[in-house]
Scaffold this active site. Sequence first.
Site, PDB file in Angstrom:
ATOM      1  N   GLU B  53       7.204  13.413  31.810  1.00 23.97           N
ATOM      2  CA  GLU B  53       6.351  14.435  32.413  1.00 23.97           C
ATOM      3  C   GLU B  53       5.374  13.885  33.449  1.00 23.97           C
ATOM      4  OE1 GLU B  53       4.758  16.122  28.905  1.00 23.97           O
ATOM      5  OE2 GLU B  53       3.150  14.679  28.729  1.00 23.97           O
ATOM      6  N   SER B  54       5.290  12.567  33.569  1.00 22.85           N
ATOM      7  CA  SER B  54       4.471  11.980  34.623  1.00 22.85           C
ATOM      8  C   SER B  54       5.083  12.217  35.997  1.00 22.85           C
ATOM      9  CB  SER B  54       4.335  10.479  34.385  1.00 22.85           C
ATOM     10  OG  SER B  54       5.619   9.890  34.278  1.00 22.85           O
TER      11      SER B  54
END
Lengths: 295, 251
Positions: B53-54
């Site tokens: 999700e970064s």
Amino acid sequence: MVVPLGEAVRQLIHDGDTVALEGFTHLIPVAAGHEIIRQGLRDLTLVRMTPDIVYDQLIGAGCARKLVFSWGGNPGVGSLHRFRDAVTDAWPAPLEIEEHSHAGMANRYVAGASGLPFAVLRGYSGTDLVENNPNIKTVTCPFTGQELAAVPALNPDVTVIHAQRADTAGNVQLWGITGIQKEAALAADRVLATVEEVVDVLDPVPGQVILPSRVVDAVSVVPGGAAPSYAHGYYERDNAAYKDWDAIGRDREAFTAWLRELTSAAPGRTAPTPAVPPAPGSPDAGDPEPAGRGA
Amino acid sequence: MTTVTWTSDEIMTVTAARSLRDGMACFVGIGLPSTAANVASRTHAPDLWMIYESGTLGASPDHLPLSIGDGILADTADTVVSVPEVFNYWLQAGRIDAGFLGAAQIDRYANINTTVIGDYDDPRVRLPGAGGAPEIAASCREVIVIMRHSRRAFVDKVDFVTSVGHGAGPGDRERLGLTGAGPVRVITDLGVLEPDPITRELTLVGVHPGVEVSAVREATGWDLRVSDDLVRTPAPTDTELSVVRSLTGAA
């Protein structure tokens, strides 16, 4: 434009401000967070998608009145124990929380940067976040009739980021995982960027984000300022430090000792050392109105 | 009696890895999901497209990252995008096949709690919170959950719905406008649970080698139904075990 960190924090951040120190695992402005602790700032509304150990430290030091966030933990290690202690036992002070999902927070910043009052997303539906957060509502699409989530724009008084480089004119360059920093900066009234170095010319880097100097109020040169997180191309994430924080953060005495060390080891510091546990409120810093206010 | 030559975490990780199909785009959470996804990509699913999700799309780290944003993910990704982009253009737009989540609590309808134990306004334990999970659970085509089995974790009703599984039963996901299928499988250190096709209630469909059904029922906080077609998880292969151990650092 390029000023020492202590001066930048004094000029731009004041008691009661809404402050976002953003960084998604990478480029976390840790040194700036520590300077906020040293200067004894109080009653801050701290904003961040992923508050990690520097927010644990700010909360434990009593700087925060409220936390707006979407995931508060020590990544890959576990919980934030100062954050926990503040929420469950009001130590060192009660902490109000407003929590979202990552998608919600990201879109709040996008709306803030876009000059819109709110953001629309497909999210939150059916979760208990909705009934526990008045800032999550629904809106009906005027074209399709679909019901979607609405969240208000997020416009911090100050956004603080750490970047790899700036040039002498104050243009700021970051690359690698750039997270939400561009949106957080453009949503804010005032922007402080700490950087690894200042160079004459910013050579292009693949995947870079450039924040033009006209949206940056101050740049401070702080080599290693993101540690124990990392700065892509400069130094790696100190995973051991994140693991070590668990034992310190768990224990009020160990934390207090850590805090005492941080606030006493401050070259050039002029602000008083915060008391622990601190009293609510703090003396007025008496600073002039900062640049960029009133936008 | 089988001689157990692997740990309960290892059989859980291997079983979870087998749930991922080659070529899938998979949204990977940190911890057990990350280990399992990396096992899959090193065994039967070399073209698994791992998303953290970064904003790292198509990461292929050579060692397990401690966080969702370690440098190794950015270094090895096909591209690194901003956080709004990963959530809006990729997840919300329906481009992700599988979401791989952990949980502190799960209930009989696979609703997930990662927020608080106890009352929200006066919690006994404050957990990290939602992160990307609510929208991963909503918008991935399917969701796989991996977590250790215990009565504390497998509860009749979660204390807080952070991420919606199957709500209160049939039809709830559709009513809530959730586009993905929701949790299709829950993999634990004891066995495998799947939602019943009609009632949507989590049902025991598989047990790991050496695990008795009674032990799984004992570790579940509701009256766990057992499938008529219960299977025994095939033992981990030597290759699977050596990959798991090379990643986790176990000898």
